[in-house]
Design an enzyme around this catalytic site. Structure first.
Site, PDB file in Angstrom:
ATOM      1  N   ARG A  60      12.203  -6.413  22.322  1.00  0.00           N
ATOM      2  CA  ARG A  60      10.845  -6.426  21.760  1.00  0.00           C
ATOM      3  C   ARG A  60      10.168  -5.095  22.037  1.00  0.00           C
ATOM      4  NH1 ARG A  60       6.772  -8.067  24.603  1.00  0.00           N
ATOM      5  NH2 ARG A  60       7.742  -9.923  25.496  1.00  0.00           N
ATOM      6  N   TYR A 113      -4.313  -3.495  -2.109  1.00  0.00           N
ATOM      7  CA  TYR A 113      -3.376  -4.608  -2.226  1.00  0.00           C
ATOM      8  C   TYR A 113      -4.098  -5.920  -1.877  1.00  0.00           C
ATOM      9  CZ  TYR A 113       0.715  -7.420  -0.934  1.00  0.00           C
ATOM     10  OH  TYR A 113       1.654  -8.402  -0.834  1.00  0.00           O
ATOM     11  N   ASP A 186      -2.694   3.852   3.224  1.00  0.00           N
ATOM     12  CA  ASP A 186      -1.535   3.091   2.769  1.00  0.00           C
ATOM     13  C   ASP A 186      -0.898   3.902   1.644  1.00  0.00           C
ATOM     14  OD1 ASP A 186       0.263   1.364   1.517  1.00  0.00           O
ATOM     15  OD2 ASP A 186      -0.969  -0.410   1.839  1.00  0.00           O
ATOM     16  N   LYS A 211       9.132  -1.841  -0.165  1.00  0.00           N
ATOM     17  CA  LYS A 211       9.081  -1.232  -1.486  1.00  0.00           C
ATOM     18  C   LYS A 211      10.041  -0.036  -1.542  1.00  0.00           C
ATOM     19  CE  LYS A 211       5.968  -4.424  -1.671  1.00  0.00           C
ATOM     20  NZ  LYS A 211       4.556  -4.222  -1.421  1.00  0.00           N
TER      21      LYS A 211
HETATM   22  C1  LIG Z   1       3.503  -4.844  -0.799  1.00  0.00           C
HETATM   23  C2  LIG Z   1       2.377  -4.033  -0.278  1.00  0.00           C
HETATM   24  C3  LIG Z   1       1.822  -4.298   0.986  1.00  0.00           C
HETATM   25  C4  LIG Z   1       2.287  -5.451   1.832  1.00  0.00           C
HETATM   26  O1  LIG Z   1       3.595  -5.268   2.283  1.00  0.00           O
HETATM   27  P1  LIG Z   1       4.563  -6.502   2.664  1.00  0.00           P
HETATM   28  O2  LIG Z   1       5.813  -5.812   3.069  1.00  0.00           O
HETATM   29  O3  LIG Z   1       4.680  -7.364   1.446  1.00  0.00           O
HETATM   30  O4  LIG Z   1       3.892  -7.238   3.788  1.00  0.00           O
HETATM   31  C5  LIG Z   1       0.802  -3.478   1.424  1.00  0.00           C
HETATM   32  N1  LIG Z   1       0.330  -2.462   0.672  1.00  0.00           N
HETATM   33  C6  LIG Z   1       0.842  -2.179  -0.534  1.00  0.00           C
HETATM   34  C7  LIG Z   1       0.283  -1.045  -1.315  1.00  0.00           C
HETATM   35  C8  LIG Z   1       1.871  -2.959  -1.056  1.00  0.00           C
HETATM   36  O5  LIG Z   1       2.363  -2.689  -2.277  1.00  0.00           O
END
Ligand SMILES: *Cc1c(COP(=O)(O)O)cnc(C)c1O
Length: 394
Positions: A60, A113, A186, A211
């Site tokens: 962890r 998001y 982000d 992604k």
């Molecule tokens: C998909 C996404 C998230 C969330 O990510 P997860 O891996 O689904 O928890 C956050 N920000 C953006 C811009 C995203 O496309």
């Protein structure tokens, strides 16, 4: 556009992406001469005390496979420290918990998001009494007007989901500096290949590795990259001691594997996205196309300035009724309707049709048009992608 930029004086981006698994923290060729770092599943490590202490004692806190990925991600973003999380949302919620005290203040862009919106409005505001302001951050003046000396964190997502809005990272970093607030970005839609927010003045960069970074739609994960030692310590404590929301060794292996082809994939995503965007823009049943690489995108100049390329995400507004749009989506054969993005396969999502409860709720954030289609352009043949829309659109 090929990205040659290096953040410092080390190798260029693609060389780091392919070779970064051979890291200082984990010289994996030692011992059995593996070219690829092994998956370390052990939860615990034999304890050697004093000068011979292991790098790792309990998984962890730290794990050799995770350490390889974290160093690789930090190098790609040009940051000092990387942390690998169990999801993008784990990375974002840990950012809020690590950096904003109960009763604190967050100023966020109003296009984010949907999970981030819910985290901010329901958990942060509802549970931790955090004051959250959503502003149209396309004009940095709006951010400056909302930020005060009590603001702990400024948060933007650029390009944003699903409206593909951009925010001027350098200008907003200046606002954050003026008010001693931290600034988080982000950068999921750009990936580290097309955008380097730390170089533009951000303090924290977050990606959903689900992604582009993993890129193959087979691992949920997230990452945070930071420069500052004290900020890193806050994250490390929150994640490794308090929340325990780290990425599993197997998923770390998958993401590290995906990262090796990130430059090649991103070049191809961009090329295909440009082809699809230009086709859609010329179609009479398409009202508007939102792709930063099109001259018609209102922030095309900002995109060209702060990004190294335009990535593979676009949205468009269909000129017709929701029922007609449903038929268009059903008529697609190469594009798959589904959530998520950034994988090798092309996906489409219509927020109003596919996530209607979210769409219809009283949203605090920017309005999403009813016939907006978000497109994640994959790596299929561009001609097949264009043909698919040509056939499905009325
Ligand atoms: C998909 C996404 C998230 C969330 O990510 P997860 O891996 O689904 O928890 C956050 N920000 C953006 C811009 C995203 O496309």
């Amino acid at each position: 556009m090929t990205r040659h930029d290096d953040h410092s004086n080390e190798n260029r981006f693609a060389t780091i992406a392919v070779g970064a698994t051979e890291t200082e923290t984990h010289p994996h060729r030692g011992g059995t001469n593996d070219v690829v770092p092994p998956i370390h599943l052990s939860t615990t490590f034999e304890w050697a005390s004093g000068a011979n202490a292991n790098d790792h004692d309990y998984s962890r806190e730290s794990n050799p496979t995770r350490a390889v990925l974290e160093e690789q991600l930090a190098r790609l973003e040009g940051g000092e420290h990387g942390l690998a999380f169990a999801s993008g949302m784990a990375a974002i919620s840990t950012t809020m918990l690590a950096l904003v005290p109960p009763g604190g203040r967050i100023v966020s862009s109003d296009s984010v998001y949907s999970g981030t919106e819910k985290l901010l409005t329901e958990l942060a505001a509802g549970h931790f009494d955090i004051d959250v302001d959503f502003v149209d951050a396309r004009d940095p003046e709006n951010v400056a007007a909302a930020v005060d000396s009590d603001t702990d964190l400024i948060w933007v997502e650029t390009p944003s989901n699903p409206l593909i809005r951009l925010y001027d990272v350098r200008a907003i970093a200046d606002v954050a500096d003026d008010h001693d607030a931290l600034f988080g970005v982000d950068s999921t839609f750009a990936s580290p290949y097309f955008q380097a927010p730390l170089d533009l003045g951000a303090d924290v960069v977050v990606h959903s590795t689900t992604k582009y970074l993993n890129g193959h739609s087979d691992s949920i994960g997230g990452t945070v990259i930071v420069d500052d030692e004290e900020v890193f310590e806050r994250f490390a404590f929150a994640q490794r001691v308090g929340l325990g929301n780290m990425l599993s060794p197997f998923d770390c292996y998958l993401v590290a594997r995906g990262v090796k082809t990130l430059p090649a994939r991103m070049e191809h995503h961009e090329e295909n996205a440009m082809a699809v965007a230009r086709f859609l823009e010329s179609h009479e049943r398409v009202d508007r196309v939102y792709y930063p690489g099109l001259e018609s995108h209102p922030q095309h100049d900002l995109a060209s300035e702060q990004m190294f390329g335009y990535s593979g995400m676009l949205s468009f507004e269909f000129d017709g009724t929701p029922t007609e749009l449903e038929a268009v989506i059903e008529g697609l054969e190469v594009f798959t309707p589904g959530a998520s993005l950034g994988g090798v396969e092309s996906l489409v999502e219509v927020p109003s049709l596919m996530i209607p409860d979210e769409f219809s709720r009283g949203k605090a954030t920017a309005e999403i048009p009813e016939t907006l289609v978000r497109v994640s352009v994959g790596l299929e043949d561009a001609e097949d992608l264009r043909d698919d829309f040509r056939t499905a659109l009325p």
